[in-house]
Design an enzyme around this catalytic site. Structure first.
Site, PDB file in Angstrom:
ATOM      1  N   ASP A 289       0.804  -1.151   0.344  1.00 45.02           N
ATOM      2  CA  ASP A 289      -0.113   0.289  -0.183  1.00 45.02           C
ATOM      3  C   ASP A 289       0.662   0.987   0.091  1.00 45.02           C
ATOM      4  O   ASP A 289       0.274   2.277   0.678  1.00 45.02           O
ATOM      5  CB  ASP A 289      -0.785  -0.675   1.330  1.00 45.02           C
ATOM      6  CG  ASP A 289      -0.402  -0.216   2.249  1.00 45.02           C
ATOM      7  OD1 ASP A 289       1.431  -0.087   2.399  1.00 45.02           O
ATOM      8  OD2 ASP A 289      -1.253  -1.055   3.567  1.00 45.02           O
TER       9      ASP A 289
ATOM     10  N   GLU B 153      -2.063   4.598   4.021  1.00 52.08           N
ATOM     11  CA  GLU B 153      -1.959   3.501   3.113  1.00 52.08           C
ATOM     12  C   GLU B 153      -3.390   3.173   2.415  1.00 52.08           C
ATOM     13  O   GLU B 153      -3.855   2.129   1.856  1.00 52.08           O
ATOM     14  CB  GLU B 153      -1.224   2.458   3.968  1.00 52.08           C
ATOM     15  CG  GLU B 153       0.621   3.111   3.851  1.00 52.08           C
ATOM     16  CD  GLU B 153       0.540   4.194   4.686  1.00 52.08           C
ATOM     17  OE1 GLU B 153      -0.269   4.679   5.433  1.00 52.08           O
ATOM     18  OE2 GLU B 153       2.020   4.377   4.044  1.00 52.08           O
TER      19      GLU B 153
ATOM     20  N   HIS C 233      13.949   5.764  12.250  1.00 57.78           N
ATOM     21  CA  HIS C 233      13.540   5.502  10.898  1.00 57.78           C
ATOM     22  C   HIS C 233      13.871   6.737  10.618  1.00 57.78           C
ATOM     23  O   HIS C 233      13.827   7.848  11.043  1.00 57.78           O
ATOM     24  CB  HIS C 233      11.913   5.731  10.694  1.00 57.78           C
ATOM     25  CG  HIS C 233      11.307   4.932   9.112  1.00 57.78           C
ATOM     26  ND1 HIS C 233      11.954   6.220   8.631  1.00 57.78           N
ATOM     27  CD2 HIS C 233      10.800   4.196   8.769  1.00 57.78           C
ATOM     28  CE1 HIS C 233      11.023   6.087   7.457  1.00 57.78           C
ATOM     29  NE2 HIS C 233      10.502   4.724   6.877  1.00 57.78           N
TER      30      HIS C 233
ATOM     31  N   GLU D 280      -0.049  -9.350  -1.265  1.00 52.39           N
ATOM     32  CA  GLU D 280      -0.911  -8.480   0.092  1.00 52.39           C
ATOM     33  C   GLU D 280      -1.897  -7.918  -0.153  1.00 52.39           C
ATOM     34  O   GLU D 280      -2.332  -6.109   0.571  1.00 52.39           O
ATOM     35  CB  GLU D 280       0.062  -7.819   0.189  1.00 52.39           C
ATOM     36  CG  GLU D 280       0.266  -7.412   2.500  1.00 52.39           C
ATOM     37  CD  GLU D 280       1.179  -6.543   2.963  1.00 52.39           C
ATOM     38  OE1 GLU D 280       0.413  -5.436   3.179  1.00 52.39           O
ATOM     39  OE2 GLU D 280       1.463  -7.679   3.807  1.00 52.39           O
TER      40      GLU D 280
ATOM     41  N   ARG E 103       2.780   8.011   9.891  1.00 56.52           N
ATOM     42  CA  ARG E 103       2.439   9.370   8.774  1.00 56.52           C
ATOM     43  C   ARG E 103       1.857   9.856  10.219  1.00 56.52           C
ATOM     44  O   ARG E 103       1.001  10.875   9.839  1.00 56.52           O
ATOM     45  CB  ARG E 103       2.734   9.477   7.529  1.00 56.52           C
ATOM     46  CG  ARG E 103       3.661   9.660   6.950  1.00 56.52           C
ATOM     47  CD  ARG E 103       3.070  10.493   4.747  1.00 56.52           C
ATOM     48  NE  ARG E 103       4.527   9.534   4.507  1.00 56.52           N
ATOM     49  CZ  ARG E 103       4.655  10.889   3.743  1.00 56.52           C
ATOM     50  NH1 ARG E 103       4.581  11.912   3.929  1.00 56.52           N
ATOM     51  NH2 ARG E 103       6.550  11.028   3.049  1.00 56.52           N
TER      52      ARG E 103
ATOM     53  N   HIS F 121       6.761   4.933  12.519  1.00 54.10           N
ATOM     54  CA  HIS F 121       7.210   5.888  12.017  1.00 54.10           C
ATOM     55  C   HIS F 121       5.924   6.175  11.095  1.00 54.10           C
ATOM     56  O   HIS F 121       6.246   6.687  10.007  1.00 54.10           O
ATOM     57  CB  HIS F 121       7.895   5.299  10.359  1.00 54.10           C
ATOM     58  CG  HIS F 121       7.324   4.289   9.565  1.00 54.10           C
ATOM     59  ND1 HIS F 121       6.362   4.245   8.851  1.00 54.10           N
ATOM     60  CD2 HIS F 121       7.186   2.386  10.818  1.00 54.10           C
ATOM     61  CE1 HIS F 121       6.050   3.038   8.221  1.00 54.10           C
ATOM     62  NE2 HIS F 121       6.885   2.041   9.234  1.00 54.10           N
TER      63      HIS F 121
HETATM   64  C1  UD1 Z   1       6.662   4.784   3.354  1.00 52.48           C
HETATM   65  C2  UD1 Z   1       5.661   4.456   3.070  1.00 52.48           C
HETATM   66  C3  UD1 Z   1       4.700   3.584   3.948  1.00 52.48           C
HETATM   67  C4  UD1 Z   1       5.441   2.571   5.105  1.00 52.48           C
HETATM   68  C5  UD1 Z   1       7.430   2.903   5.159  1.00 52.48           C
HETATM   69  C6  UD1 Z   1       7.901   2.008   5.475  1.00 52.48           C
HETATM   70  C7  UD1 Z   1       4.423   5.480   1.606  1.00 52.48           C
HETATM   71  C8  UD1 Z   1       3.308   6.618   1.382  1.00 52.48           C
HETATM   72  N1  UD1 Z   1       4.133   5.396   2.629  1.00 52.48           N
HETATM   73  O1  UD1 Z   1       6.853   5.746   4.147  1.00 52.48           O
HETATM   74  O2  UD1 Z   1       3.339   3.246   3.850  1.00 52.48           O
HETATM   75  O3  UD1 Z   1       5.236   1.768   5.909  1.00 52.48           O
HETATM   76  O4  UD1 Z   1       8.108   3.979   3.353  1.00 52.48           O
HETATM   77  O5  UD1 Z   1       8.927   1.883   5.867  1.00 52.48           O
HETATM   78  O6  UD1 Z   1       4.539   5.019   0.685  1.00 52.48           O
HETATM   79  N2  UD1 Z   1      14.001   7.949   4.386  1.00 52.48           N
HETATM   80  C9  UD1 Z   1      15.628   8.280   3.941  1.00 52.48           C
HETATM   81  N3  UD1 Z   1      16.438   6.933   3.740  1.00 52.48           N
HETATM   82  C10 UD1 Z   1      15.859   5.787   2.974  1.00 52.48           C
HETATM   83  C11 UD1 Z   1      14.357   5.860   3.688  1.00 52.48           C
HETATM   84  C12 UD1 Z   1      13.694   7.074   4.031  1.00 52.48           C
HETATM   85  O7  UD1 Z   1      15.975   9.182   5.103  1.00 52.48           O
HETATM   86  O8  UD1 Z   1      16.315   4.787   2.903  1.00 52.48           O
HETATM   87  C13 UD1 Z   1      14.015   9.853   4.476  1.00 52.48           C
HETATM   88  C14 UD1 Z   1      13.854  10.826   3.707  1.00 52.48           C
HETATM   89  O9  UD1 Z   1      14.221  11.860   3.747  1.00 52.48           O
HETATM   90  C15 UD1 Z   1      12.620  10.634   2.859  1.00 52.48           C
HETATM   91  C16 UD1 Z   1      12.096  10.084   4.381  1.00 52.48           C
HETATM   92  O10 UD1 Z   1      12.711   8.830   5.244  1.00 52.48           O
HETATM   93  O11 UD1 Z   1      12.059  11.447   2.365  1.00 52.48           O
HETATM   94  C17 UD1 Z   1      10.268   9.917   4.385  1.00 52.48           C
HETATM   95  O12 UD1 Z   1      10.093   8.456   2.864  1.00 52.48           O
HETATM   96  P1  UD1 Z   1       9.088   7.461   2.435  1.00 52.48           P
HETATM   97  O13 UD1 Z   1       8.859   6.905   1.815  1.00 52.48           O
HETATM   98  O14 UD1 Z   1       8.599   9.370   1.294  1.00 52.48           O
HETATM   99  O15 UD1 Z   1       7.852   7.211   3.717  1.00 52.48           O
HETATM  100  P2  UD1 Z   1       7.977   6.800   5.227  1.00 52.48           P
HETATM  101  O16 UD1 Z   1       7.436   7.646   5.854  1.00 52.48           O
HETATM  102  O17 UD1 Z   1       8.745   6.008   4.938  1.00 52.48           O
HETATM  103  N1  UDP Z   2      12.712  -3.544   9.595  1.00 55.55           N
HETATM  104  C1  UDP Z   2      14.207  -4.264   9.449  1.00 55.55           C
HETATM  105  N2  UDP Z   2      15.446  -3.585   9.904  1.00 55.55           N
HETATM  106  C2  UDP Z   2      14.136  -1.769  11.146  1.00 55.55           C
HETATM  107  C3  UDP Z   2      13.306  -1.895  11.394  1.00 55.55           C
HETATM  108  C4  UDP Z   2      12.568  -2.935  10.279  1.00 55.55           C
HETATM  109  O1  UDP Z   2      14.612  -4.508   8.271  1.00 55.55           O
HETATM  110  O2  UDP Z   2      15.419  -1.741  11.229  1.00 55.55           O
HETATM  111  C5  UDP Z   2      11.812  -4.795   9.142  1.00 55.55           C
HETATM  112  C6  UDP Z   2      10.647  -5.458   9.275  1.00 55.55           C
HETATM  113  O3  UDP Z   2      10.998  -6.751   9.653  1.00 55.55           O
HETATM  114  C7  UDP Z   2       9.553  -5.473   8.197  1.00 55.55           C
HETATM  115  C8  UDP Z   2       9.980  -4.308   8.147  1.00 55.55           C
HETATM  116  O4  UDP Z   2      11.126  -3.665   8.500  1.00 55.55           O
HETATM  117  O5  UDP Z   2      10.016  -7.018   7.899  1.00 55.55           O
HETATM  118  C9  UDP Z   2       8.453  -3.374   8.191  1.00 55.55           C
HETATM  119  O6  UDP Z   2       8.934  -2.102   7.392  1.00 55.55           O
HETATM  120  P1  UDP Z   2       8.392  -0.656   8.298  1.00 55.55           P
HETATM  121  O7  UDP Z   2       8.359  -0.985   9.698  1.00 55.55           O
HETATM  122  O8  UDP Z   2       9.185   0.408   7.621  1.00 55.55           O
HETATM  123  O9  UDP Z   2       7.669  -0.447   7.361  1.00 55.55           O
HETATM  124  P2  UDP Z   2       5.696  -1.297   7.421  1.00 55.55           P
HETATM  125  O10 UDP Z   2       6.172  -2.459   7.613  1.00 55.55           O
HETATM  126  O11 UDP Z   2       4.779  -0.417   8.543  1.00 55.55           O
HETATM  127  O12 UDP Z   2       5.218  -0.814   5.610  1.00 55.55           O
END
Ligand code: UD1
Ligand code: UDP
Length: 373
Positions: free
Chosen positions: A97, A133, A246, A119, A216, A214
């Protein structure tokens, strides 16, 4: 004739839940598998690609610091559409999602390409929890030709939305395939998950709580409450909290301000998947707002307290291995202390329970794609 399957993902959890399918498709001569990463995440995505041994054919490298949903979605639609035009896939696979998954499905729809949704059918029935999501997955559900629902509950949610019953299949969740795969890798090569040894030594004798956060919808209030709860829990001398933070700056600034320097809290960089599996294994309790962790912790027999008001994964809650605690600091602290101090309450939640699959989900999806026209 081989079928070209374009597998699209961009974030850490999608990569974890799709690498078993990429492996399974790659091992089957009926398919040409092409992977395209949006790199909506960068470092956290690359951690998973490295352990899974996947080199994507296409990498859009889209992540920007503190990216907005509209900017990200616009770039995703354009970038993913170009890849589809170049590859002319027979099937497009998206998972879950995220913005990447929703945009991948929409770009495929604009080209009348069939979409397989991995999923499928998770619903909280509240469009703001989780946000965005819940709407992303409803959009994908409207478009998909093949819905791979992890459980009967998610299949029923799709049927209730009048999705054609013969397009819905209960496959389990590939997260269990991933967890089994990584557990076997760690068993064969313990060094893959030995990087927490120093922290384990520092906290020897303490009761470990693993934390992630993490979401939003928790920005602006919820995260502050969560940080306050962690601070109060960490005041107990018998407890240590290990918290891979995160990298989203909205998460980091709140946690740094509230928790930096506390002796019983280790705020660390995101762990790669083997080390995160190790963190669950050494934790007495998982405290999280993550989706995936709600599936993994019960599979590993660890109670999981979910910092959300509602969940699209009710299976653990119904079985009693997961509990919704919201984001109120008092409630989180009370629930953690109950699990720490009440043996009966703890053992009622701490049993391995796995409604999310048997580790054969990727194989089932491969067969569905093989049989689909
Ligand atoms: C995203 C997904 C969320 C998922 C989550 C898992 C959307 C809208 N949200 O949220 O569904 O649960 O990923 O973690 O698709 N960033 C880094 N390095 C990384 C990743 C992220 O620096 O490797 C920082 C960046 O500043 C980036 C911010 O995190 O802009 C947000 O990343 P984004 O993918 O937009 O949203 P998440 O909150 O991670
Ligand atoms: N995870 C990881 N390292 C971390 C935290 C989480 O590998 O430091 C893995 C965890 O095992 C799970 C996935 O990341 O499989 C969950 O991701 P996240 O919580 O970012 O996203 P969500 O599942 O909420 O979309």
């Amino acid at each position: 004739m081989t079928k070209t399957v374009l597998v699209i993902f961009g974030t850490r959890p999608e990569a974890i839940k799709l690498f078993p399918l990429v492996h399974a498709l790659g091992a089957d001569a009926r398919f040409r598998v092409v992977t395209c990463v949006s790199a909506q995440h960068r470092g956290m995505l690359d951690q998973v690609l490295a352990i899974a041994g996947i080199t994507p054919e296409h990498d859009l490298d889209l992540m920007k610091p503190d990216q907005t949903l509209d900017g990200l979605t616009a770039a995703l639609l354009t970038g993913l559409g170009k890849v589809m035009d170049a590859e002319s896939p027979d099937w497009v696979v998206v998972q879950g999602d995220t913005a990447t998954a929703m945009s991948g499905a929409l770009a495929a729809y604009y080209r009348k390409l069939p979409v397989c949704h991995v999923e499928a059918g998770l619903r909280s029935h509240d469009i703001y929890q989780p946000w965005p999501e819940e709407v992303n997955r409803k959009i994908i559900g409207t478009i998909a030709a093949l819905h791979c629902a992890p459980t009967e509950t998610s299949a029923a949610a799709l049927r209730a939305e009048n999705v054609a019953a013969d397009t819905i299949h209960v496959t389990g969740n590939t997260v269990i395939d991933a967890l089994q795969w990584v557990s076997a890798r760690i068993e064969a090569e313990p060094g893959l998950a030995s990087g927490l040894a120093e922290l384990e030594a520092r906290f020897a004798g303490k009761r470990i709580i693993g934390v992630t956060s993490h979401r939003r919808e928790n920005f602006g209030g919820g995260l502050e409450n969560i940080a306050e709860a962690i601070r109060r829990i960490a005041a107990r001398p018998d407890v240590a909290l290990i918290f891979p933070v995160h990298p989203n700056p909205n998460v980091r600034k709140v946690m740094d301000a509230a928790l930096a320097g506390l002796p019983n809290v280790a705020m660390i960089e995101p762990l790669d998947y083997p080390h995160f599996a190790r963190l669950i294994a050494i934790s007495e309790i998982m405290l999280t707002d993550s989706g995936g962790v709600q599936e993994e912790a019960p599979a590993l027999g660890k109670p999981v307290l979910v910092m959300r008001e509602t969940t699209e994964r009710p299976e653990g809650v119904v079985a009693g291995t997961a509990k919704l605690v919201g984001t109120d600091a008092d409630t989180i602290v009370t629930e953690i202390f109950t699990l720490l101090d009440d043996k009966a309450a703890y053992s009622a939640m701490a049993r391995a329970h796995n409604p999310f699959g048997d580790g054969q989900t990727a194989r089932r999806i491969v067969e569905l794609l093989g049989n689909a026209s």
